[in-house]
Design an enzyme around this catalytic site. Sequence first.
Site, PDB file in Angstrom:
ATOM      1  N   ASP A 212      72.797 -61.554 -16.000  1.00 51.35           N
ATOM      2  CA  ASP A 212      73.831 -60.767 -15.311  1.00 51.35           C
ATOM      3  C   ASP A 212      74.685 -61.682 -14.423  1.00 51.35           C
ATOM      4  O   ASP A 212      74.997 -61.375 -13.269  1.00 51.35           O
ATOM      5  CB  ASP A 212      73.221 -59.626 -14.482  1.00 51.35           C
ATOM      6  CG  ASP A 212      74.264 -58.586 -14.063  1.00 51.35           C
ATOM      7  OD1 ASP A 212      73.904 -57.667 -13.305  1.00 51.35           O
ATOM      8  OD2 ASP A 212      75.435 -58.700 -14.480  1.00 51.35           O
TER       9      ASP A 212
ATOM     10  N   ASP B 178      79.317 -51.342 -18.548  1.00 52.37           N
ATOM     11  CA  ASP B 178      78.744 -52.094 -17.423  1.00 52.37           C
ATOM     12  C   ASP B 178      79.850 -52.692 -16.569  1.00 52.37           C
ATOM     13  O   ASP B 178      80.877 -53.097 -17.081  1.00 52.37           O
ATOM     14  CB  ASP B 178      77.841 -53.233 -17.916  1.00 52.37           C
ATOM     15  CG  ASP B 178      77.269 -54.061 -16.760  1.00 52.37           C
ATOM     16  OD1 ASP B 178      77.563 -55.257 -16.699  1.00 52.37           O
ATOM     17  OD2 ASP B 178      76.550 -53.499 -15.929  1.00 52.37           O
TER      18      ASP B 178
ATOM     19  N   HIS C 161      81.588 -64.564  -8.101  1.00 49.13           N
ATOM     20  CA  HIS C 161      82.527 -64.043  -7.104  1.00 49.13           C
ATOM     21  C   HIS C 161      83.015 -65.194  -6.251  1.00 49.13           C
ATOM     22  O   HIS C 161      82.261 -66.100  -5.927  1.00 49.13           O
ATOM     23  CB  HIS C 161      81.859 -62.997  -6.204  1.00 49.13           C
ATOM     24  CG  HIS C 161      81.591 -61.706  -6.896  1.00 49.13           C
ATOM     25  ND1 HIS C 161      82.592 -60.886  -7.365  1.00 49.13           N
ATOM     26  CD2 HIS C 161      80.432 -61.097  -7.230  1.00 49.13           C
ATOM     27  CE1 HIS C 161      82.058 -59.834  -7.942  1.00 49.13           C
ATOM     28  NE2 HIS C 161      80.749 -59.934  -7.876  1.00 49.13           N
TER      29      HIS C 161
ATOM     30  N   HIS D  18      74.258 -49.681 -18.000  1.00 47.91           N
ATOM     31  CA  HIS D  18      73.912 -50.004 -16.613  1.00 47.91           C
ATOM     32  C   HIS D  18      73.397 -48.695 -16.018  1.00 47.91           C
ATOM     33  O   HIS D  18      74.184 -47.816 -15.697  1.00 47.91           O
ATOM     34  CB  HIS D  18      75.170 -50.494 -15.891  1.00 47.91           C
ATOM     35  CG  HIS D  18      75.054 -50.534 -14.398  1.00 47.91           C
ATOM     36  ND1 HIS D  18      75.128 -51.698 -13.688  1.00 47.91           N
ATOM     37  CD2 HIS D  18      74.896 -49.548 -13.472  1.00 47.91           C
ATOM     38  CE1 HIS D  18      75.016 -51.427 -12.390  1.00 47.91           C
ATOM     39  NE2 HIS D  18      74.876 -50.133 -12.235  1.00 47.91           N
TER      40      HIS D  18
ATOM     41  N   ASN E 267      73.715 -55.529  -7.885  1.00 50.31           N
ATOM     42  CA  ASN E 267      73.430 -54.181  -8.344  1.00 50.31           C
ATOM     43  C   ASN E 267      72.861 -54.243  -9.753  1.00 50.31           C
ATOM     44  O   ASN E 267      73.531 -54.762 -10.649  1.00 50.31           O
ATOM     45  CB  ASN E 267      74.723 -53.356  -8.336  1.00 50.31           C
ATOM     46  CG  ASN E 267      74.457 -51.868  -8.494  1.00 50.31           C
ATOM     47  OD1 ASN E 267      73.345 -51.405  -8.270  1.00 50.31           O
ATOM     48  ND2 ASN E 267      75.471 -51.131  -8.879  1.00 50.31           N
TER      49      ASN E 267
END
Lengths: 430, 326
Positions: A309, A156, A313, A183, A282
Amino acid sequence: MSPRPLWIRGGRIIDPAAGVDAIGDLLLLDGRVAERGGKVDGPDDAQVVEARGLVVAPGLIDVHVHLREPGGEHKETIATGARAAAAGGFTSVCAMPNTSPPIDDPASVGFVVAEGRRAGGARVYPLGAISVRQQGERLAEIGEMVAAGAVGITDDGHPVMDSGLMRLALEYALPFGIPVADHPEDLGLSHEGSMNEGLVSARLGLVGKPNASEDIHIVRDLLLAELTGGRIHLQHVSTAWGVEAIRQAKARGVRATAEASPHHLILTEAAVEGYRTDAKMNPPLRTDADVAAVRAGLADGTLDVIATDHAPHHYDEKESAFDDAPFGIVGLETAVGLVLTHIVGKGVIDLPTAIERMSPSPACAFNLPGGTLAPGSVADVTLIDPARTWAVDPTRFLSKSRNTPFSGFELTGKAVMTVVGGEIVWRGGG
Amino acid sequence: MSRSAAATPGLGKDLVGIEDLGARQITSILDTAEPFKEISERRIKKVPTLRGITIVNLFFEASTRTRISFEFAEKRLAADTVNIGASRSSVAKGETLVDTARNLEAMKIDMVVMRHWASGAARFLAERIPSSVINAGDGAHEHPTQALLDMLTLRDHLGGIAGRRVCIVGDVRHSRVARSNIFGLLTLGAEVGVCGPPTLIPPHMRELGVRIFHRVEEAIEWAHALNVLRLQLERMEAGFVPSLREYNRIWGVSRARLAAAPEPLLILHPGPMNRGVEIDSDVADGPHSVILEQVTNGVAVRMAVLYLLRGGRPDKAEAAKAEEVA
């Protein structure tokens, strides 16, 4: 050194693995649950926590988080991620290996384990890579990584494009008792896409990722699990047909587990309007029909666990044109509030089922300790105030990153105390 | 998402997309462009309407015609203009779009005309600087002034837009010109079609109310006007069509195909043309082609947009064009 005894009094103990849902006391001794339920006569030196009005649950477990260390420390570190997890009510997290360099050997697995121990937050269980450098060519040293502490394997960040390699992984992993997490995405159909393929992408002039790109790999993985007898764990399922395929495969006896993320249970592609990069992840946010199917899958157990998940960032990276922004949103510190408000609160599942999907079920999927408050279990406990109202303020996150589409959301329900191994690792109200 | 524009013809701070405009706003721009057409016919092609206003043409993608068209529009309104091309700007040194925006803001620029390769870039800039931002093309998203000049041209020749049938032929999938035209024509009540190989036509366009044709003969039979898009070499290289030759053989707008139409079709093309690929020369240069008129209208439309964004009143445009440059 053992922590002080912890005596949690008068809360609503919800222990789905044991079928318990009743007001009572919980006593934690020497890092284990000593007594659960009823009126407990605690020792004199116990630390007392009055839990009236609160939910007392087995520690919540998030099996899909990105802690970015090594290599991405400007976004998050193992320490900040473990503490953010605790602030979100999680006592354990599974860390994804798509770091820089990736976690693909026993030394790097050992590094993550050691850093996690030092962090003083949630427990950190690493997943190792399926393939060397996650390049999708040949198997990494899976046995060695498990011996060093890996609880599963995944590439992943990336899908496993070579079905032959996925088959080998499912077979090879069998004796180590770990799941292979995937994934699911067919890059040939989706590699240029930045959001769901549909009317919104057509209007915005963005290339989309069609549902088929995810469905094809979900079905492939299920068929390979069936062929090999292996254990497949399907990550962040977002499509209606994907949910149905998993349902059918499980009915046939395939050893599959699957995740639903809070954002795929709540948001659609409409959240991208205006090119909001905080809604770019995603797999992407999809349509109302997909959200309805993911909810139904969570309700009937087709989707076994809720996993965030968590993908931190840096602000600079998300502050860019949509195509250039990286995929992902943080999730550790909003999950409980979102689930209680928009999933339990909307009647998709009841509170005990929500806790089931966030504790015993993830523990079972990855063979982790915890998931229950039965006497003798590890003393990982989450206290939740189901009535606490709060607004999501990313500037107050313990995570280093702020990238969430839920900023400003008014939520009801919050973790107020997190206990790991009998130690209070986080306590807070606001 | 469209902002309801029913109340006022004012454009707000920016022109980011046609999708944001209501019918009255679009009509107002087209009406305002009419008096500005005449300025380009004069010996001294200048009015002082935007004197003292600074405009930066910020082009991250190479463009000759659009940039020159804007530059003429700006100079004919007496504005001060600066051109920044991607190869010369600090983008090449890795400066982010955000920092470029902040630098422009710090220099107190009044208006920015921007073309960028990323869909959404115009809105990104508009949300971050107080200057007016005019989208000269953002990725595959919108090219609003192109659609406006296309609609002005159509209006001039078809006597109106509502109820007329306009078919966009070519690579709709990657085309900002197509999107802007679709939004604008639908808003003004036209019947809109798109035609091309299925690999280049997003099926979701149907949900906007657009007719989809996969054979150009059917489109020709249906339409009053064709807007023919350039087919780029990259599309063949990316595998969307097997070859440019095949594209021309099956979807090329040729005189023979047009001859089958019950009445002559108006032919538009945003340029630059790939003669012999999407359009044959005898069509491009033929009697029903308005391609060069589009270019002329482009300057007038851009003058109108700049004028209106600076707070110019549509009803004063006629008077504005009468001012002499001192």
